[in-house]
Design an enzyme around this catalytic site. Sequence first.
Site, PDB file in Angstrom:
ATOM      1  N   THR A 142     106.267  48.628  76.214  1.00 40.68           N
ATOM      2  CA  THR A 142     106.550  50.031  76.483  1.00 40.68           C
ATOM      3  C   THR A 142     105.549  50.906  75.740  1.00 40.68           C
ATOM      4  O   THR A 142     105.348  50.750  74.533  1.00 40.68           O
ATOM      5  CB  THR A 142     107.994  50.402  76.085  1.00 40.68           C
ATOM      6  OG1 THR A 142     108.190  51.807  76.289  1.00 40.68           O
ATOM      7  CG2 THR A 142     108.299  50.050  74.636  1.00 40.68           C
ATOM      8  N   HIS A 152     116.811  37.825  67.291  1.00 40.01           N
ATOM      9  CA  HIS A 152     116.765  37.030  66.063  1.00 40.01           C
ATOM     10  C   HIS A 152     117.536  35.718  66.188  1.00 40.01           C
ATOM     11  O   HIS A 152     117.476  34.863  65.303  1.00 40.01           O
ATOM     12  CB  HIS A 152     117.345  37.855  64.906  1.00 40.01           C
ATOM     13  CG  HIS A 152     116.797  37.469  63.567  1.00 40.01           C
ATOM     14  ND1 HIS A 152     115.904  36.427  63.389  1.00 40.01           N
ATOM     15  CD2 HIS A 152     117.010  37.986  62.318  1.00 40.01           C
ATOM     16  CE1 HIS A 152     115.598  36.313  62.117  1.00 40.01           C
ATOM     17  NE2 HIS A 152     116.257  37.252  61.445  1.00 40.01           N
TER      18      HIS A 152
END
Length: 627
Positions: free
Chosen positions: A540, A597
């Site tokens: 982005t 994560h």
Amino acid sequence: MSNDVTLPALGESVTEGTVTRWLKSVGDTVEVDEPLLEVSTDKVDTEIPSPVAGTLNEILAEEDDTVEVGAVLARIGDAGEAPAAESAPAEQSAPAQESAPAQESAPAPQSAPATPAQESAPASAPAQESAPAAASAPAGGGQDVTLPALGESVTEGTVTRWLKSVGDSVEVDEPLLEVSTDKVDTEIPSPVAGTLNEILAEEDDTVEVGAVLARIGEAGAAPAAESAPAEQSAPAPESAPAQESAPAPQSTASQPAQAEPASSPAAEAAAPAAQESAAAPASAPAQESSPAPASAPAPASAPAVAAASTDAGSVEGGGYVTPIVRKLAKERGVDLESISGTGVGGRIRKEDVLEAAEAASKSAPAPASAPASAPAASAPAAEAPKVSELRGTTVKMSRIRKITSDKMMESLHGMAQLTSVVEVDCSKIWALRNKAKNGFQEREGVKLTFLPFFTRAVSEALAEHAFLNASVDGDSIVYHDSVNLSLAVDTPKGLMLPTMYNAEDKTVGDHAKEIADLATRARDGGLKAQDISNGTFSVTNTGSGGTLHDTPIVPSPQVGILATCAIIKRPVVVTGPNGEDVISIRPMVYLPLSYDHRIVDGADAAKFLQTVKKRIEAGAFESEVGL
């Protein structure tokens, strides 16, 4: 032998679609890959092609039906094979034959000389007249043109331009008007051939799905507005003279209405006269004169308004604007007539208005700098804040905004997200871009921005660090065999993520061209299902709006997204020629990486970011930009 036509997979996580329009009818011959129907999903509007050549024997999903992926939409048989659905119309036509006499007799009560018929059947005549109109029979007063369903959850649309005027002849499927919704800008075709008798929704009107937009009668038939007073007064014998005289005032009133904007005082003067005649005693002459002013302005003013609105929104080459773009032009003070649209069919896009506004702002400082004696007076005017039209309002969330909202919440709460950031020196690519950008644009036809350098470096790093080019599938980790970059694009309808396939095999020049192509098609509505599917990692470009730092949200089921923030020149400590620390002004950028994560450790994310950092700071892209 027949072949089933099923709803294919139309994008990642898309499980169903809504049939918006059939392009073929039962009995039609179709070729391989010829479009059969249009389908709308929560991510894309697209056409479904025919998988085989033959004859369309059966349609199993009607328009506005919502069907699941894999469901059978239709069946196609061998060319020349009898349609399977022929027996159904035959059964359905039996009741229609019973009502045929009523339809045949309908024209008699509608004509003026038919007073004997009205006297002999005063109770049944009105019913016979209304039945053909409700059934849209060819002999009736016309068929309604309604606003069709234009996609899932689309409940209304705005009329942007009428392509036909009252009295014009139209063919089946010929475009009548243009409508804008929160998902698509499209043309509404005519369902029948005939004459446009009445326009019921003017330009800039917002109407609900199913609302009547216009009425179309037989070719050469009198406009519906002429017969409306006669139908309403059919039981009363006094209506016969009014019905005979109605066409004369209608034909004379239609021409001044075309020039209504130029002769508005005359129209205002005529209004009191019409009110006086309406308040007069209910005599036969008054009944003859009242239908003309009462009914003529409705259809006659529609083309005048349409012509005025079309002129206001039209530009050279037949371009037009949607209400959103028109509002933006008003806010920025841009004259739409001075813009040539770059969208499909000459359409003026948001970018055209912004470019025109930017060009005007660049030329404005020259005359503004002339009066040097009064700098304080001009400053407040230039810095005056703009007040948004949204202040104090409540608006319904658009479909794309709702989908984006749900997906972001699902991603944020469905994985353990963490963001790591590195700072990168962009001196090498800064100098390289300045050297190559002019020749690149002349050669390739697109601008060379900084983004292609970052997407190229990210693609190479993902090929090395496969743990970020992955997705979670239950208790398994899928490591993808190619890098398909999802590129975040800001569009007037909301955020979209078109996909650049096999990005690791493409040069910086290829990235620049494909980024420009995907962004243009995303804003113009030209993306297909495969263009927004199968992404494996996202990028982005938040720096395009001046953002210095960001913490982007990973779009599930991907496990990573990189933001490219604004490149800012600032003093930094670097190593001098003799190994000493020196302060130097460098173009610097922050690159935040958000990742899942659960499967990506912090050390792995740091390794990936260092690989991207080294590639950018080395700046060895000369051959890829034509140097």
